[in-house]
Design a protein around this motif. Structure first.
Motif, PDB file in Angstrom:
ATOM      1  N   HIS A  86      -6.852   3.500   5.674  1.00 13.36           N
ATOM      2  CA  HIS A  86      -5.498   4.428   5.812  1.00 13.36           C
ATOM      3  C   HIS A  86      -5.334   5.320   4.719  1.00 13.36           C
ATOM      4  O   HIS A  86      -4.039   5.768   4.578  1.00 13.36           O
ATOM      5  CB  HIS A  86      -4.434   3.673   6.513  1.00 13.36           C
ATOM      6  CG  HIS A  86      -4.785   2.983   7.725  1.00 13.36           C
ATOM      7  ND1 HIS A  86      -4.667   3.294   8.833  1.00 13.36           N
ATOM      8  CD2 HIS A  86      -4.964   1.538   7.971  1.00 13.36           C
ATOM      9  CE1 HIS A  86      -4.735   2.675   9.900  1.00 13.36           C
ATOM     10  NE2 HIS A  86      -5.154   1.682   9.131  1.00 13.36           N
ATOM     11  N   ARG A  87      -6.020   5.341   3.740  1.00 12.54           N
ATOM     12  CA  ARG A  87      -5.775   5.649   2.322  1.00 12.54           C
ATOM     13  C   ARG A  87      -4.699   5.000   1.454  1.00 12.54           C
ATOM     14  O   ARG A  87      -4.153   4.061   2.105  1.00 12.54           O
ATOM     15  CB  ARG A  87      -5.290   7.203   2.377  1.00 12.54           C
ATOM     16  CG  ARG A  87      -6.251   8.289   3.188  1.00 12.54           C
ATOM     17  CD  ARG A  87      -6.044   9.762   2.934  1.00 12.54           C
ATOM     18  NE  ARG A  87      -4.583   9.879   3.136  1.00 12.54           N
ATOM     19  CZ  ARG A  87      -3.855  10.452   4.083  1.00 12.54           C
ATOM     20  NH1 ARG A  87      -4.527  11.097   4.925  1.00 12.54           N
ATOM     21  NH2 ARG A  87      -2.366  10.741   4.027  1.00 12.54           N
ATOM     22  N   GLY A  88      -4.339   5.191   0.456  1.00 14.17           N
ATOM     23  CA  GLY A  88      -3.294   4.862  -0.402  1.00 14.17           C
ATOM     24  C   GLY A  88      -3.761   3.909  -1.592  1.00 14.17           C
ATOM     25  O   GLY A  88      -4.999   3.897  -1.788  1.00 14.17           O
ATOM     26  N   SER A  89      -2.907   3.599  -2.385  1.00 15.89           N
ATOM     27  CA  SER A  89      -3.184   2.571  -3.358  1.00 15.89           C
ATOM     28  C   SER A  89      -2.336   1.178  -3.242  1.00 15.89           C
ATOM     29  O   SER A  89      -1.395   1.379  -2.872  1.00 15.89           O
ATOM     30  CB  SER A  89      -2.996   3.161  -4.806  1.00 15.89           C
ATOM     31  OG  SER A  89      -1.460   3.813  -4.896  1.00 15.89           O
ATOM     32  N   VAL A  90      -2.878   0.339  -4.069  1.00 16.33           N
ATOM     33  CA  VAL A  90      -2.299  -1.132  -3.853  1.00 16.33           C
ATOM     34  C   VAL A  90      -1.467  -1.278  -4.925  1.00 16.33           C
ATOM     35  O   VAL A  90      -1.822  -1.005  -6.185  1.00 16.33           O
ATOM     36  CB  VAL A  90      -3.490  -2.113  -3.750  1.00 16.33           C
ATOM     37  CG1 VAL A  90      -2.706  -3.457  -3.542  1.00 16.33           C
ATOM     38  CG2 VAL A  90      -4.131  -1.974  -2.650  1.00 16.33           C
TER      39      VAL A  90
ATOM     40  N   VAL B  81       0.599  -1.066   0.196  1.00 15.53           N
ATOM     41  CA  VAL B  81      -0.226   0.035   0.118  1.00 15.53           C
ATOM     42  C   VAL B  81       0.921   1.268  -0.006  1.00 15.53           C
ATOM     43  O   VAL B  81       1.581   1.396   1.074  1.00 15.53           O
ATOM     44  CB  VAL B  81      -0.890   0.137   1.236  1.00 15.53           C
ATOM     45  CG1 VAL B  81      -1.934   1.153   1.222  1.00 15.53           C
ATOM     46  CG2 VAL B  81      -1.819  -1.091   1.103  1.00 15.53           C
ATOM     47  N   HIS B  82       0.738   2.056  -0.989  1.00 16.14           N
ATOM     48  CA  HIS B  82       1.598   3.242  -1.085  1.00 16.14           C
ATOM     49  C   HIS B  82       0.711   4.187  -0.952  1.00 16.14           C
ATOM     50  O   HIS B  82      -0.454   4.582  -1.254  1.00 16.14           O
ATOM     51  CB  HIS B  82       2.116   3.280  -2.788  1.00 16.14           C
ATOM     52  CG  HIS B  82       2.706   4.703  -2.976  1.00 16.14           C
ATOM     53  ND1 HIS B  82       2.209   5.667  -3.755  1.00 16.14           N
ATOM     54  CD2 HIS B  82       3.905   5.080  -2.787  1.00 16.14           C
ATOM     55  CE1 HIS B  82       2.835   6.577  -3.682  1.00 16.14           C
ATOM     56  NE2 HIS B  82       4.065   6.281  -3.235  1.00 16.14           N
TER      57      HIS B  82
ATOM     58  N   ALA C  69      -4.995  -5.881   1.503  1.00 17.26           N
ATOM     59  CA  ALA C  69      -4.418  -4.527   1.001  1.00 17.26           C
ATOM     60  C   ALA C  69      -5.452  -3.653   0.652  1.00 17.26           C
ATOM     61  O   ALA C  69      -5.297  -2.339   0.961  1.00 17.26           O
ATOM     62  CB  ALA C  69      -3.467  -4.645  -0.146  1.00 17.26           C
ATOM     63  N   ASP C  70      -6.478  -3.951  -0.099  1.00 17.08           N
ATOM     64  CA  ASP C  70      -7.291  -3.060  -0.355  1.00 17.08           C
ATOM     65  C   ASP C  70      -8.201  -2.364   0.829  1.00 17.08           C
ATOM     66  O   ASP C  70      -8.661  -1.208   1.141  1.00 17.08           O
ATOM     67  CB  ASP C  70      -8.684  -3.653  -1.415  1.00 17.08           C
ATOM     68  CG  ASP C  70      -8.152  -3.880  -2.676  1.00 17.08           C
ATOM     69  OD1 ASP C  70      -7.101  -3.094  -3.154  1.00 17.08           O
ATOM     70  OD2 ASP C  70      -8.572  -4.889  -3.500  1.00 17.08           O
TER      71      ASP C  70
ATOM     72  N   SER D 222       0.022   5.619   2.072  1.00 16.35           N
ATOM     73  CA  SER D 222      -1.181   5.556   3.396  1.00 16.35           C
ATOM     74  C   SER D 222      -0.670   6.558   4.543  1.00 16.35           C
ATOM     75  O   SER D 222       0.424   7.132   4.363  1.00 16.35           O
ATOM     76  CB  SER D 222      -0.973   4.091   3.982  1.00 16.35           C
ATOM     77  OG  SER D 222       0.091   3.928   4.824  1.00 16.35           O
TER      78      SER D 222
ATOM     79  N   ALA E 119      -6.159   0.067   2.443  1.00 19.37           N
ATOM     80  CA  ALA E 119      -5.948   1.277   1.890  1.00 19.37           C
ATOM     81  C   ALA E 119      -7.195   2.032   2.071  1.00 19.37           C
ATOM     82  O   ALA E 119      -7.328   3.210   2.167  1.00 19.37           O
ATOM     83  CB  ALA E 119      -5.767   0.847   0.392  1.00 19.37           C
ATOM     84  N   ARG E 120      -8.394   1.288   2.188  1.00 15.99           N
ATOM     85  CA  ARG E 120      -9.720   1.975   2.553  1.00 15.99           C
ATOM     86  C   ARG E 120      -9.641   2.731   3.637  1.00 15.99           C
ATOM     87  O   ARG E 120     -10.130   3.780   3.767  1.00 15.99           O
ATOM     88  CB  ARG E 120     -10.740   1.259   2.347  1.00 15.99           C
ATOM     89  CG  ARG E 120     -11.365   0.879   0.841  1.00 15.99           C
ATOM     90  CD  ARG E 120     -12.746   0.129   0.811  1.00 15.99           C
ATOM     91  NE  ARG E 120     -12.616  -1.221   1.341  1.00 15.99           N
ATOM     92  CZ  ARG E 120     -12.043  -2.256   0.935  1.00 15.99           C
ATOM     93  NH1 ARG E 120     -11.634  -2.407  -0.365  1.00 15.99           N
ATOM     94  NH2 ARG E 120     -12.145  -3.340   1.530  1.00 15.99           N
TER      95      ARG E 120
END
Length: 186
Positions: A160-164, A130-131, A153-154, A133, A157-158
């Motif tokens: 803590h924010r971020g993209s997988v 996760v990038h 990971a999704d 976050s 990301a939901r």
């Protein structure tokens, strides 16, 4: 003692250690990879417990102090380097000979990262990162929390924010945006 050793060291251009400021990252001594011990280590290419005295070859930190973020690379001869974060693992993999001149990327047999939730080792090429976050890593800045499943990971990301991302997405440019080691030269 250090002054005596420093006076004996010369660089290829004839400059001695005395001629440089030792505290501006001009000189870096990286610990060698930890050799494989068939008597005590697991199978040669299996992930290993991080030794308490192992130092990250990229930043010099002690990975055992940050088990949730630890990573490792095992070479074909069984020796291993340990990292305090996935960012440093990928930085190392992009320029192996910068950090350890005894090896090249072709010598890497396996690389492992730790699942952020379970602490289990995962082959880096099968992990999800996760990038971006809001969770900080061992250097108290952005890092790459790791998960063994895309769903985990999704969900992270939901929350803590971020993209997988995957290992294939770890470009030098992306890593430079996450690394505090940009000025550190070996």
């Amino acid at each position: 003692m250090i002054a005596v050793i420093a006076s004996l060291l010369l660089f290829a251009d004839g400059q001695s250690v005395r001629d440089i400021d030792l505290f501006n990252n001009e000189l870096c001594i990286v610990a060698p990879a930890t050799p494989y011990d068939p008597a005590t280590d697991p199978p040669m290419y299996a992930p290993r417990p991080v030794p308490a005295d192992a130092r990250c070859p990229v930043c010099g930190m002690y990975p055992a102090r940050y088990p949730r973020w630890a990573a490792q690379t095992i070479f074909r001869d069984g020796a291993a380097h340990y990292f305090d974060s996935p960012v440093n693992l990928f930085d190392f993999l992009h320029t192996v000979d910068r950090y350890d001149r005894r090896y090249s990327l072709d010598d890497v047999a396996a690389s492992y990262v730790r699942d952020y939730s379970s602490g289990q080792w995962i082959e880096a090429e099968h992990a999800f990162f996760v990038h971006g976050s809001d969770v900080t890593g061992p250097m108290r800045n952005a890092d790459l929390p790791v998960f063994s499943s895309r769903n985990a990971a999704d969900g992270f990301a939901r929350q803590h924010r971020g993209s997988v991302l995957t290992a294939a997405d770890m470009t030098p440019r992306l890593l430079a945006s996450l690394s505090r080691n940009r000025r550190h030269r070996h």
